[in-house]
Design an enzyme around this catalytic site. Sequence first.
Site, PDB file in Angstrom:
ATOM      1  N   CYS A  31      -4.860  -3.082   2.880  1.00  0.00           N
ATOM      2  CA  CYS A  31      -4.619  -2.957   4.316  1.00  0.00           C
ATOM      3  C   CYS A  31      -5.851  -3.221   5.176  1.00  0.00           C
ATOM      4  O   CYS A  31      -6.239  -4.364   5.355  1.00  0.00           O
ATOM      5  CB  CYS A  31      -3.980  -1.609   4.628  1.00  0.00           C
ATOM      6  SG  CYS A  31      -3.225  -1.599   6.277  1.00  0.00           S
ATOM      7  N   GLU A  34       0.860  -1.197   0.000  1.00  0.00           N
ATOM      8  CA  GLU A  34       0.000   0.000   0.000  1.00  0.00           C
ATOM      9  C   GLU A  34       0.895   1.246   0.000  1.00  0.00           C
ATOM     10  O   GLU A  34       1.937   1.278   0.664  1.00  0.00           O
ATOM     11  CB  GLU A  34      -0.838  -0.021   1.281  1.00  0.00           C
ATOM     12  CG  GLU A  34      -1.662   1.239   1.535  1.00  0.00           C
ATOM     13  CD  GLU A  34      -2.311   1.241   2.939  1.00  0.00           C
ATOM     14  OE1 GLU A  34      -1.714   0.708   3.899  1.00  0.00           O
ATOM     15  OE2 GLU A  34      -3.419   1.797   3.038  1.00  0.00           O
ATOM     16  N   GLU A  48      -6.381   8.799   7.438  1.00  0.00           N
ATOM     17  CA  GLU A  48      -6.859   8.352   6.117  1.00  0.00           C
ATOM     18  C   GLU A  48      -8.227   8.931   5.788  1.00  0.00           C
ATOM     19  O   GLU A  48      -8.508   9.251   4.636  1.00  0.00           O
ATOM     20  CB  GLU A  48      -6.898   6.827   6.050  1.00  0.00           C
ATOM     21  CG  GLU A  48      -5.525   6.207   5.951  1.00  0.00           C
ATOM     22  CD  GLU A  48      -5.575   4.763   5.499  1.00  0.00           C
ATOM     23  OE1 GLU A  48      -6.096   4.487   4.417  1.00  0.00           O
ATOM     24  OE2 GLU A  48      -5.087   3.911   6.262  1.00  0.00           O
ATOM     25  N   ASN A 101       0.196  -0.998   5.466  1.00  0.00           N
ATOM     26  CA  ASN A 101       1.061  -0.201   6.356  1.00  0.00           C
ATOM     27  C   ASN A 101       0.371  -0.268   7.708  1.00  0.00           C
ATOM     28  O   ASN A 101      -0.602   0.461   7.950  1.00  0.00           O
ATOM     29  CB  ASN A 101       1.091   1.270   5.935  1.00  0.00           C
ATOM     30  CG  ASN A 101       1.921   1.564   4.698  1.00  0.00           C
ATOM     31  OD1 ASN A 101       2.994   2.153   4.771  1.00  0.00           O
ATOM     32  ND2 ASN A 101       1.402   1.183   3.539  1.00  0.00           N
ATOM     33  N   ASN A 157      -7.021   6.066  -2.022  1.00  0.00           N
ATOM     34  CA  ASN A 157      -5.910   5.176  -1.682  1.00  0.00           C
ATOM     35  C   ASN A 157      -6.071   3.972  -2.624  1.00  0.00           C
ATOM     36  O   ASN A 157      -6.965   3.148  -2.438  1.00  0.00           O
ATOM     37  CB  ASN A 157      -6.015   4.774  -0.203  1.00  0.00           C
ATOM     38  CG  ASN A 157      -4.830   3.967   0.264  1.00  0.00           C
ATOM     39  OD1 ASN A 157      -4.096   3.410  -0.527  1.00  0.00           O
ATOM     40  ND2 ASN A 157      -4.669   3.873   1.575  1.00  0.00           N
TER      41      ASN A 157
END
Length: 309
Positions: free
Chosen positions: A169, A47, A143, A194, A107
């Site tokens: 993730c 990621e 995020e 991560n 993302n």
Amino acid sequence: MSRILTVAAAQLGPIQKSETREQVVARMIKLMDQAKAQQADLIVYPELALTTFFPRWYHEDRAEADHWFEASMPNPAVQPLFDLARHYKMGMSFGYAELTPEGQHFNTSILVDKSGAIIGKYRKIHLPGHVEFDPERTHQHLEKRYFEPGDLGFPVWRTMGGLIGMCICNDRRWPETYRVMGLQGVEMVLLGFNTPSVNSQRAGEGLEQRLFHHKLSLAAGAYQNATWVVAVAKAGDEDGHHLMGGTMIVDPNGEIAAVLDGEADGVLVHPCDLDATRFGKETIFDFKRHRRIEHYGPITAQVGVIEPS
Ligand code: CDV
């Protein structure tokens, strides 16, 4: 029968804030060389592979974070990676922060086939963390501030002789992620992560428990959908913030087939027999025979818990 897809899980060690895309791509190229030497068909990076895990850094003006995003893919910084993958006839997947022409932020991870063409895109759906600066946490995980939830669902692509899907993730902790792909016959799920080695809201939840939850999620998703799962870490200490390792390849029985030790750059190569997914898909997890969708309504009808009165 066997249908072997040899996959390289290409773990990246830490990326500091000061590192450039070009420096990171040079590291990714070294890993691709190692994967080629071990006859990999497909290489999978983590990621947000091109930068540090920037959602830990708060910007009051969120536009100040835009320099972590890619406005096009491929772009000049990553072109050497695409060129080498095409030269090696190796499929590839990696994550990055995507800024669309319309100004949306995601993302994202992409799937590139052996000809070097981007044939698949996934945008992270289960975004963890928070929107505003949270002084109660030991570290920030923003995020929800910097990304929108993905809008592409959980597609599966027929490529490289199999059925391949992606997630990112935190998605790996949600059974719905795997099941939606399972219902498309997925044979291999690629996922980069991560994961901070300490829970920002519970100091007692450290590395050991985080690794346990990681393996538990991968094993359950793999077994319950009879699919391979390839999980690739960005690991180590990024500007004083530690990310766990745990790069591994899980087989369709939910067993760990291969695991990478340590937190540095490295490849974990494993020949995955996609036909090993058949037994589970045709017996205990033959969805067509055994699923009882008339009882699953709440899964899509409600988000939170509704307790009985
Ligand atoms: N990058 C992530 O999605 N990290 C989450 C953390 C915040 C729990 C994870 O699920 O690993």
